[in-house]
Design a protein around this motif. Sequence first.
Motif, PDB file in Angstrom:
ATOM      1  N   PHE A  91       0.938  -1.415   0.030  1.00 57.80           N
ATOM      2  CA  PHE A  91      -0.284  -0.377  -0.059  1.00 57.80           C
ATOM      3  C   PHE A  91       0.805   1.159  -0.187  1.00 57.80           C
ATOM      4  O   PHE A  91       0.714   2.115  -0.572  1.00 57.80           O
ATOM      5  N   PHE A  92       1.732   1.139   0.411  1.00 54.39           N
ATOM      6  CA  PHE A  92       2.929   2.169   0.875  1.00 54.39           C
ATOM      7  C   PHE A  92       4.145   2.519   0.233  1.00 54.39           C
ATOM      8  O   PHE A  92       4.705   3.903   0.284  1.00 54.39           O
ATOM      9  N   GLY A  93       4.099   1.248  -0.486  1.00 56.39           N
ATOM     10  CA  GLY A  93       5.993   0.531  -1.235  1.00 56.39           C
ATOM     11  C   GLY A  93       6.990   0.921   0.018  1.00 56.39           C
ATOM     12  O   GLY A  93       8.283   1.070  -0.286  1.00 56.39           O
ATOM     13  N   PHE A  94       6.545   0.538   1.106  1.00 54.21           N
ATOM     14  CA  PHE A  94       7.898   0.888   2.345  1.00 54.21           C
ATOM     15  C   PHE A  94       9.001  -0.521   2.034  1.00 54.21           C
ATOM     16  O   PHE A  94       7.882  -1.790   2.492  1.00 54.21           O
ATOM     17  N   GLY A  95       9.982  -0.643   2.011  1.00 52.55           N
ATOM     18  CA  GLY A  95      11.103  -1.528   2.427  1.00 52.55           C
ATOM     19  C   GLY A  95      10.657  -2.320   0.559  1.00 52.55           C
ATOM     20  O   GLY A  95      10.801  -1.703  -0.210  1.00 52.55           O
ATOM     21  N   GLY A  96       9.633  -3.012   0.642  1.00 46.88           N
ATOM     22  CA  GLY A  96      10.423  -3.995  -1.106  1.00 46.88           C
ATOM     23  C   GLY A  96       9.662  -5.967  -0.536  1.00 46.88           C
ATOM     24  O   GLY A  96       9.471  -6.770   0.660  1.00 46.88           O
ATOM     25  N   PHE A  97       9.538  -6.499  -1.599  1.00 47.77           N
ATOM     26  CA  PHE A  97       8.948  -8.053  -1.334  1.00 47.77           C
ATOM     27  C   PHE A  97      10.141  -8.486  -1.286  1.00 47.77           C
ATOM     28  O   PHE A  97      10.578  -9.800  -0.307  1.00 47.77           O
ATOM     29  N   LEU A  98      11.221  -8.168  -2.258  1.00 45.90           N
ATOM     30  CA  LEU A  98      13.118  -9.193  -1.807  1.00 45.90           C
ATOM     31  C   LEU A  98      13.271  -9.444  -0.709  1.00 45.90           C
ATOM     32  O   LEU A  98      13.844  -9.445  -0.108  1.00 45.90           O
ATOM     33  N   VAL A  99      13.015  -7.556  -0.546  1.00 43.79           N
ATOM     34  CA  VAL A  99      14.171  -7.486   1.202  1.00 43.79           C
ATOM     35  C   VAL A  99      12.567  -7.836   2.413  1.00 43.79           C
ATOM     36  O   VAL A  99      13.334  -7.590   3.516  1.00 43.79           O
ATOM     37  N   LEU A 100      11.502  -8.650   1.841  1.00 43.20           N
ATOM     38  CA  LEU A 100      10.924  -8.603   3.009  1.00 43.20           C
ATOM     39  C   LEU A 100      10.891  -9.386   4.584  1.00 43.20           C
ATOM     40  O   LEU A 100      10.564  -9.260   5.283  1.00 43.20           O
ATOM     41  N   GLY A 101      12.386 -10.268   3.841  1.00 45.72           N
ATOM     42  CA  GLY A 101      12.658 -11.676   4.898  1.00 45.72           C
ATOM     43  C   GLY A 101      13.158 -11.320   5.597  1.00 45.72           C
ATOM     44  O   GLY A 101      13.627 -10.999   7.211  1.00 45.72           O
ATOM     45  N   VAL A 102      13.773  -9.757   5.143  1.00 45.69           N
ATOM     46  CA  VAL A 102      15.031  -9.265   5.804  1.00 45.69           C
ATOM     47  C   VAL A 102      14.721  -8.936   7.327  1.00 45.69           C
ATOM     48  O   VAL A 102      15.275  -8.406   8.179  1.00 45.69           O
ATOM     49  N   ASN A 103      13.303  -7.527   6.412  1.00 46.30           N
ATOM     50  CA  ASN A 103      13.076  -6.836   6.666  1.00 46.30           C
ATOM     51  C   ASN A 103      12.237  -7.179   8.790  1.00 46.30           C
ATOM     52  O   ASN A 103      11.852  -6.752   9.517  1.00 46.30           O
ATOM     53  N   THR A 104      11.412  -8.238   7.808  1.00 40.96           N
ATOM     54  CA  THR A 104      11.184  -9.177   8.846  1.00 40.96           C
ATOM     55  C   THR A 104      11.252 -10.060  10.376  1.00 40.96           C
ATOM     56  O   THR A 104      11.592  -9.610  11.671  1.00 40.96           O
ATOM     57  N   VAL A 105      12.531 -10.243  10.024  1.00 44.34           N
ATOM     58  CA  VAL A 105      13.925 -10.718  10.410  1.00 44.34           C
ATOM     59  C   VAL A 105      14.680  -9.474  11.827  1.00 44.34           C
ATOM     60  O   VAL A 105      14.155  -9.792  13.011  1.00 44.34           O
ATOM     61  N   ASN A 106      14.794  -8.298  10.805  1.00 38.10           N
ATOM     62  CA  ASN A 106      15.259  -7.399  11.941  1.00 38.10           C
ATOM     63  C   ASN A 106      14.658  -6.815  13.564  1.00 38.10           C
ATOM     64  O   ASN A 106      15.185  -6.333  14.026  1.00 38.10           O
ATOM     65  N   THR A 107      12.963  -6.815  12.226  1.00 41.38           N
ATOM     66  CA  THR A 107      12.249  -7.188  13.387  1.00 41.38           C
ATOM     67  C   THR A 107      12.087  -7.852  14.642  1.00 41.38           C
ATOM     68  O   THR A 107      11.472  -7.310  15.628  1.00 41.38           O
ATOM     69  N   ALA A 108      11.635  -8.953  13.581  1.00 42.24           N
ATOM     70  CA  ALA A 108      11.159 -10.108  14.919  1.00 42.24           C
ATOM     71  C   ALA A 108      11.887 -11.120  16.033  1.00 42.24           C
ATOM     72  O   ALA A 108      11.570 -11.090  16.942  1.00 42.24           O
ATOM     73  N   ILE A 109      13.459 -11.015  15.652  1.00 41.86           N
ATOM     74  CA  ILE A 109      14.475 -11.682  16.972  1.00 41.86           C
ATOM     75  C   ILE A 109      14.417 -10.967  17.469  1.00 41.86           C
ATOM     76  O   ILE A 109      14.744 -11.363  18.607  1.00 41.86           O
ATOM     77  N   PRO A 110      15.067  -9.372  17.633  1.00 41.72           N
ATOM     78  CA  PRO A 110      14.953  -9.060  19.233  1.00 41.72           C
ATOM     79  C   PRO A 110      13.479  -9.166  20.277  1.00 41.72           C
ATOM     80  O   PRO A 110      13.660  -9.076  20.968  1.00 41.72           O
ATOM     81  N   ALA A 111      12.261  -9.116  19.260  1.00 42.00           N
ATOM     82  CA  ALA A 111      11.407  -9.360  19.968  1.00 42.00           C
ATOM     83  C   ALA A 111      11.615 -10.827  20.836  1.00 42.00           C
ATOM     84  O   ALA A 111      11.262 -10.694  21.066  1.00 42.00           O
ATOM     85  N   ILE A 112      11.526 -11.661  19.773  1.00 41.47           N
ATOM     86  CA  ILE A 112      11.747 -13.105  20.249  1.00 41.47           C
ATOM     87  C   ILE A 112      12.947 -13.147  21.240  1.00 41.47           C
ATOM     88  O   ILE A 112      12.226 -13.820  22.590  1.00 41.47           O
ATOM     89  N   VAL A 113      13.850 -12.419  21.051  1.00 40.16           N
ATOM     90  CA  VAL A 113      14.923 -12.013  22.556  1.00 40.16           C
ATOM     91  C   VAL A 113      14.587 -11.381  23.572  1.00 40.16           C
ATOM     92  O   VAL A 113      14.321 -12.390  25.042  1.00 40.16           O
ATOM     93  N   ALA A 114      13.467 -10.574  24.090  1.00 42.17           N
ATOM     94  CA  ALA A 114      12.608 -10.019  24.936  1.00 42.17           C
ATOM     95  C   ALA A 114      11.641 -11.040  25.089  1.00 42.17           C
ATOM     96  O   ALA A 114      11.496 -11.128  26.584  1.00 42.17           O
TER      97      ALA A 114
END
Length: 214
Positions: A91-114
Amino acid sequence: MHIVDGVLSPEVLAVGAVITACGTLWGLRTLNSEGLPKTALFCSVFFIASLVHIPFGVTSVHFIGNGLMGLILGPAVFPALLIALFLQSIFFGFGGFLVLGVNTVNTAIPAIVAYFFFLPLLRRQNMLSGFVVGAMAGALSILLSSLMVAGSLMVSNQAFYDGAKVAVFSHLPLMVVEALLTGSAVSLLQKVKPEIFFEKPRSYQNSSVTQAAS
């Protein structure tokens, strides 16, 4: 925190995609009917909150809230963040499709650490206050996310070294803000809905046994 397409190397993109796929499968296997509304709610909160960009020098930062999401959702944070980031890219063009996995990891892994390091502290009575634990979880999650973004850039290309430094230092003020917000949210939830921190995600093994028995 949104890395755009065309920046990272194929190797980094592949690693991010594999980790996100495994994490999402793990998160989906821990979800039950009670956890779905909660996961959908925080997916929406992240989707809206991370759209608010605050200018900082030559770049900008935005709210994330992955520390609080990790404390409440646990492994389900992976599918929640993946869906939110996917919709933002559409909807907004933030990030991209190819980099979706990396963006998810960079946000989710710290959440899992918490989830693994700070949630046990909340479950122990008379240890640390909910505000302190929440503040630590919020601040550390932002720090780890910024470091992982910087690492993704530097591993892909050493030319991004300066940009990686900016990514880390620009999020230091956000660490303070997220610490205050997460600490306040945890303290409030302990008063109005303390059981939310004691709800354990369904294990895949238990669900398999239940299905087999039925």
